[in-house]
Design an enzyme around this catalytic site. Structure first.
Site, short mmCIF file in Angstrom:
data_model
loop_
_atom_site.label_atom_id
_atom_site.label_comp_id
_atom_site.label_asym_id
_atom_site.label_seq_id
_atom_site.Cartn_x
_atom_site.Cartn_y
_atom_site.Cartn_z
CB SER A 156 -0.87 -0.02 1.27
OG SER A 156 -1.47 1.23 1.48
CE1 TYR A 190 -4.35 -3.03 5.35
CE2 TYR A 190 -3.73 -0.76 4.92
CZ TYR A 190 -4.04 -2.01 4.46
OH TYR A 190 -4.01 -2.27 3.11
CE LYS A 229 -1.65 -4.66 3.28
NZ LYS A 229 -1.86 -5.97 2.65
#
Ligand code: NAD
Ligand code: WQD
Length: 349
Positions: free
Chosen positions: A127, A152, A156
């Site tokens: 991302s 989150y 990543k």
């Protein structure tokens, strides 16, 4: 000739279902592994319907090593495209362990099973969030990963680091880290699209639900950013372009090592520009009200996607009007997403 078989983890989800379709259309065989925690098997049925071909669907969890071992025993997998994971930023703040267990530990389990099965080609869904709040725009792949604002994003970033370490330790691996910007849109048939559970966290599904009358108005988070109209700017790209980017990335896996690509259009658009474009294309009003900034939001970022153009021969082909027209077709034809005959007045829908 026997076609190459790709394992798509999370292939029933939003990006995974569109990518599974793009793979089938490109002539690959597809095996989907999905726990269905945030997806419906109806998406798989529709992928098969559009492609006119079947795929193999396995309901299972990437954290289940025995399930992965069975899968790799039964199927001769050429490469894995790894979408499976949890993605709600706010939820990740409340339940960090669930996010690290699925996104980080789940990826480690997957790689261990791949290693044992002798499969060393992996495409990972990363991302733009890994660049962190201090990176200058447009983001370029050569920039270091920055600090992350929530579990989150951290998950990543950690997985990218783990995969780089893995490639460093064992030269048989080729790994593509694809950093997505803001995927929106739907398949032009109106049969596949984004189907968030409950109240959408993301802008485009929220606008679409307002347009279709499922929600009364949009809340625009922040009107005082240093942008052209005071609202946040993002690089929105069509999910079918993103799906095709994965097919292109598979071609790059013939080269060993780590390959990092931004997948975006290179163009930033503000929240209000998105609202105006949706009103124009849907011919429906999108009432909105301003509210304070949402915690953790950055004012503006977009991609430099020239590396993907040069090395993958990939660039986003679809424009804003396609993204919105396709979202709107999906929303109109499937007001309740993949669920049918559900009364939409309840709080949770
Ligand atoms: P999604 O929730 O629609 O898809 C994820 C899929 O993974 C779902 O089908 C879900 O059921 C499945 N899944 C979750 N946990 C699993 C587990 N333990 N085992 C097996 N399956 C599991 O999300 P999406 O938008 O399609 O995102 C796909 C990937 O792309 C995710 O890794 C996400 O973090 C990443 N990503 C998404 C965006 C975005 O804006 N949508 C942006 C950047 C990165
Ligand atoms: C876009 C803009 C909001 C909803 C998130 C994740 C990122 C990636 C993609 C990945 C922002 C504004 C939104 C609303 C609004 N996820 N907005 N009203 O925040 O850029 O990225 O999704 O897997 O990691 O952080 O996307 O669609 O949530 O927001 O005003 O109801 O729309 O403030 O400026 P974001 P988004």
């Amino acid at each position: 000739m026997q076609q190459r078989k790709i394992l798509v983890t999370g292939g029933a989800g939003y990006i995974g279902s569109h990518t599974s379709l793009a793979l089938l259309e490109a002539g690959y065989e597809v095996v989907v592994l999905d726990s269905l925690i945030n997806a419906s098997q109806e998406a798989i049925r529709r992928v098969e319907e559009i492609a006119g071909r079947n795929l193999s669907f396995i309901e299972g969890d990437i954290r289940d090593r025995a399930c992965l071992d069975r899968l790799f025993n039964e199927h001769d997998i050429y490469a894995v495209i790894h979408f499976a994971g949890l993605k709600a930023v706010g939820e990740s703040v409340e339940q960090p362990l669930a996010y690290y267990a699925t996104n980080v530990a789940g990826t480690v389990t997957l790689c261990q099973a791949m290693q044992q099965a002798g499969i060393f080609r992996l495409v990972f869904s990363s991302s733009a969030t890994v660049y962190g709040p201090d990176a200058p725009v447009p983001y370029q792949e050569s920039m270091p990963r920055g600090r992350t604002a929530n579990p989150y994003g951290t998950s990543k970033s950690i997985v990218e680091q783990i995969l780089e370490d893995l490639v460093q330790s064992d030269k048989r691996w080729s790994v593509a880290l694809l950093r997505y910007f803001n995927p929106i849109g739907a398949h032009p048939s109106g049969r596949l699209g984004e189907d968030p559970q409950g109240i959408p966290n993301n802008l485009m599904p929220y606008i679409a639900q307002v347009a279709v009358g499922r929600r009364p108005l949009l809340t625009v988070f922040g009107s005082d950013y240093a942008t052209q109209d005071g609202t946040c700017v993002r690089d929105y790209l069509h999910v079918m372009d993103l799906a095709e980017g994965h097919v292109s990335a598979l071609g790059r896996l013939t080269l060993l090592g780590t390959h990092i690509y931004n997948l975006g259009t290179g163009q930033g658009l503000s929240v209000l520009q998105m609202v105006e474009a949706f009103e124009r294309i849907s011919e429906r009003p999108i009432p909105y009200q301003f509210a304070p900034r949402r915690e953790g939001d950055l004012a503006a970022f977009w991609a430099d996607s020239s590396k993907a153009a040069t090395e993958l021969g990939w660039q986003a082909r679809r424009g804003l009007d396609d993204m919105i027209a396709d979202t709107w077709r999906w929303q109109r034809q499937n007001p309740n997403g993949y669920r049918t005959n559900i009364n939409t007045t309840s709080e949770e829908t």
